[in-house]
Design an enzyme around this catalytic site. Structure first.
Site, mmCIF file in Angstrom:
data_model
loop_
_atom_site.group_PDB
_atom_site.id
_atom_site.type_symbol
_atom_site.label_atom_id
_atom_site.label_comp_id
_atom_site.label_asym_id
_atom_site.label_seq_id
_atom_site.Cartn_x
_atom_site.Cartn_y
_atom_site.Cartn_z
ATOM 1 N N HIS A 75 60.437 53.608 42.208
ATOM 2 C CA HIS A 75 60.432 52.255 41.629
ATOM 3 C C HIS A 75 60.352 52.422 40.104
ATOM 4 O O HIS A 75 59.809 53.418 39.616
ATOM 5 C CB HIS A 75 59.182 51.545 42.168
ATOM 6 C CG HIS A 75 59.030 50.112 41.775
ATOM 7 N ND1 HIS A 75 58.525 49.718 40.562
ATOM 8 C CD2 HIS A 75 59.313 48.970 42.447
ATOM 9 C CE1 HIS A 75 58.485 48.389 40.512
ATOM 10 N NE2 HIS A 75 58.971 47.918 41.642
ATOM 11 N N ASP A 121 52.422 57.109 44.355
ATOM 12 C CA ASP A 121 52.623 55.663 44.245
ATOM 13 C C ASP A 121 52.506 55.088 45.649
ATOM 14 O O ASP A 121 53.417 55.217 46.472
ATOM 15 C CB ASP A 121 54.002 55.390 43.631
ATOM 16 C CG ASP A 121 54.372 53.910 43.657
ATOM 17 O OD1 ASP A 121 53.634 53.111 44.252
ATOM 18 O OD2 ASP A 121 55.417 53.562 43.073
ATOM 19 N N GLN A 131 53.746 50.650 48.486
ATOM 20 C CA GLN A 131 54.294 50.190 49.768
ATOM 21 C C GLN A 131 53.562 50.775 50.968
ATOM 22 O O GLN A 131 53.529 50.166 52.030
ATOM 23 C CB GLN A 131 55.789 50.551 49.866
ATOM 24 C CG GLN A 131 56.680 49.808 48.886
ATOM 25 C CD GLN A 131 56.717 48.298 49.128
ATOM 26 O OE1 GLN A 131 56.365 47.807 50.189
ATOM 27 N NE2 GLN A 131 57.137 47.555 48.118
ATOM 28 N N LYS A 153 50.045 43.589 48.025
ATOM 29 C CA LYS A 153 50.879 44.115 49.114
ATOM 30 C C LYS A 153 50.064 44.293 50.399
ATOM 31 O O LYS A 153 50.615 44.597 51.441
ATOM 32 C CB LYS A 153 51.469 45.475 48.736
ATOM 33 C CG LYS A 153 52.148 45.522 47.374
ATOM 34 C CD LYS A 153 53.639 45.431 47.477
ATOM 35 C CE LYS A 153 54.294 45.921 46.195
ATOM 36 N NZ LYS A 153 55.469 45.141 45.835
ATOM 37 N N CYS A 196 64.004 46.764 41.785
ATOM 38 C CA CYS A 196 63.356 47.551 40.718
ATOM 39 C C CYS A 196 63.487 49.044 40.994
ATOM 40 O O CYS A 196 62.561 49.824 40.721
ATOM 41 C CB CYS A 196 61.887 47.167 40.545
ATOM 42 S SG CYS A 196 61.661 45.437 40.144
HETATM 43 N N1 C6P Z 1 57.766 46.539 44.564
HETATM 44 C C1 C6P Z 1 59.375 45.151 45.744
HETATM 45 O O1 C6P Z 1 59.915 44.074 46.003
HETATM 46 P P1 C6P Z 1 53.271 46.008 41.198
HETATM 47 O O2 C6P Z 1 54.363 45.116 40.686
HETATM 48 O O3 C6P Z 1 52.558 46.722 40.087
HETATM 49 O O4 C6P Z 1 52.354 45.340 42.159
HETATM 50 O O5 C6P Z 1 53.996 47.132 42.110
HETATM 51 C C2 C6P Z 1 55.041 47.887 41.555
HETATM 52 C C3 C6P Z 1 55.629 48.792 42.585
HETATM 53 C C4 C6P Z 1 55.468 50.159 42.443
HETATM 54 N N2 C6P Z 1 55.949 51.019 43.348
HETATM 55 C C5 C6P Z 1 56.608 50.589 44.433
HETATM 56 C C6 C6P Z 1 57.094 51.586 45.432
HETATM 57 C C7 C6P Z 1 56.846 49.226 44.633
HETATM 58 O O6 C6P Z 1 57.501 48.826 45.720
HETATM 59 C C8 C6P Z 1 56.347 48.305 43.672
HETATM 60 C C9 C6P Z 1 56.627 46.834 43.824
HETATM 61 C C10 C6P Z 1 58.140 45.170 44.872
HETATM 62 O O7 C6P Z 1 59.811 46.212 46.188
HETATM 63 C C11 C6P Z 1 58.324 44.304 43.661
HETATM 64 S S1 C6P Z 1 59.532 44.918 42.542
#
Ligand code: C6P
Length: 410
Positions: A126, A203, A206, A229, A367
């Site tokens: 991401h 990370d 998910q 999440k 993203c």
């Molecule tokens: N993915 C998706 O629709 P934040 O925004 O900080 O809570 O998470 C960022 C993030 C980081 N790593 C991974 C693997 C992610 O999937 C995400 C967030 C969402 O897939 C929003 S772009």
């Protein structure tokens, strides 16, 4: 508990938002990887905080401040237990996964990484696990290296092994890919890095709502996730870090609550975890995260994962029968989401048509633009599952996709 024993109707009833109709159709919410909906218990915990005992934490001598502080710190213990971390000092509250990774890039990276060093990430990251490292590389003159993956969406371990032999200062990889659904072999990747003395950041944005994470068993140096999440509120996240590393790292931000003594000449910093929590945090939302973890624990992550896996298998079979539909990400180990393209239909059109049928999915690059570039597509459509989703909802999704196919005469 097996998937059959989960009472999904009862679970669904706990989500007020799921009762509504969209464009006259019952809402089918399949955008859970972007953000999952919240059960009443979490909404109530936040309301109770604001209506019953809200005040700033760690500061006041009055009762409300004490009560808020206790509730906030109780959540830290809940997160520690959830991740099986050794100590609450290893649990830092942040704004989310993005801030957790930026914290490590800025503090650990700024301290450790020099010109000529390398940061090793994977091709399926991401943007949150790419851009902070690029910024660090720009600041320091280090290089960003990328582990490639196969057409199926599996990391090429021989390439990983080869890249680890460079002057790598940190490995950072996604546990569960938001663009492909690939579940990476975290323990193996960490062991391989550790064999060369390289620390690892995972990370977990998910993975956290879909599988049990034990940071001591994984032995990762850092693990990042977001509350929103895992049925909690947005605006709050967690960075787990090994105590010895966090203790040696400089603060990420300066401000209130992260100090012991301030003079104009010099500041002594507070002990962990406060050293990394400058300023007034999102108090009620942290408390909401605690309630979300209680809620998940009461159902059990294994039962949640089994239910979601059954939905993923069912959806994969149904989607594969639609001519012109191509699933992107067919790794052997997958979880919770299916991304796809349809010949002749732009993912945004698919998303819009599905919306008219009451079905919420995500369409776009998620993203993860380098993943799109890897497959030569501008975007994909993505359906992602949570514990409250049902086979009937997958049927609604599939019927709507057949409609898309007819409309575009594929
Ligand atoms: N993915 C998706 O629709 P934040 O925004 O900080 O809570 O998470 C960022 C993030 C980081 N790593 C991974 C693997 C992610 O999937 C995400 C967030 C969402 O897939 C929003 S772009």
């Amino acid at each position: 508990m097996s998937t059959l024993e989960l009472d999904i109707a009862r679970i669904r009833a706990e989500f007020p938002i799921l009762r509504q109709r969209v464009h006259g159709k019952p809402l089918v919410y399949l955008d859970n990887a972007a953000s999952v909906q919240k059960p009443k218990a979490v909404i109530d915990a936040i309301t109770e905080c604001y209506t019953g005992y809200y005040a700033n934490i760690h500061r006041g001598v009055h009762l409300l401040s004490e009560r808020s502080t206790v509730a906030y710190e109780k959540t830290r213990e809940k997160v520690r237990a959830f991740l099986n971390a050794a100590s609450t000092q290893e649990i830092i509250f942040t704004r989310g996964t993005t801030e957790s990774i930026n914290l490590v890039a800025s503090s650990f990276g700024g301290q450790t990484v020099k010109a000529g060093d390398e940061i090793l990430i994977t091709g399926m990251e991401h943007h949150s696990n790419i851009v902070p490292w690029q910024l660090l590389c720009e600041r320091t003159g280090a290089k960003l290296k990328v582990v490639p993956f196969t057409d199926a969406g599996e990391l090429i371990l021989e390439e990983y092994e080869r890249l680890l032999d460079g002057p790598v200062k940190l490995v950072a990889f996604v546990h569960l890919s938001n663009a492909l659904g690939t579940l990476n072999p975290a323990r193996q990747l960490i062991e391989m890095a550790h064999a060369r003395g390289i620390p690892v950041l995972v990370d977990g944005a998910q993975s956290i709502p879909h599988l049990t994470v034990d940071v001591q068993a994984l032995d990762c140096e850092f693990y990042a996730f977001s509350a929103h999440k895992i049925y909690g509120p947005s605006g709050v996240g967690v960075l787990y870090g090994k105590k010895a590393l966090l203790e040696a790292m400089p603060p990420y931000q300066g401000g209130g609550d992260m100090i012991r003594l301030v003079t104009f000449e010099k500041t002594d910093y507070a002990d962990l975890p406060n050293k990394f929590e400058a300023g007034t945090p999102s108090i009620a939302d942290v408390i909401g995260l605690g309630s979300a973890l209680d809620w998940v624990n009461a159902i059990g992550l294994d039962a949640i994962a089994a239910h979601e896996h059954a939905l993923l298998d069912y959806a994969t079979v149904q989607l594969s029968e639609i001519p012109g539909l191509k699933i992107m990400g067919t790794a052997r180990d997958k979880a919770a989401l299916v991304a796809f393209t349809m010949q002749g239909a732009h993912p945004h059109d698919i998303g819009t048509i599905l919306d008219r049928e009451g079905v919420a999915i995500r369409a776009g690059h998620h993203c993860a633009q380098p993943v799109m570039q890897r497959y030569g597509v501008p975007a994909t459509a993505r359906a992602s599952f949570a514990v409250y989703n049902t086979r009937d909802e997958v049927d609604v999704l599939v019927a709507a996709l057949w409609k898309v196919k007819e409309m575009f005469e594929l």
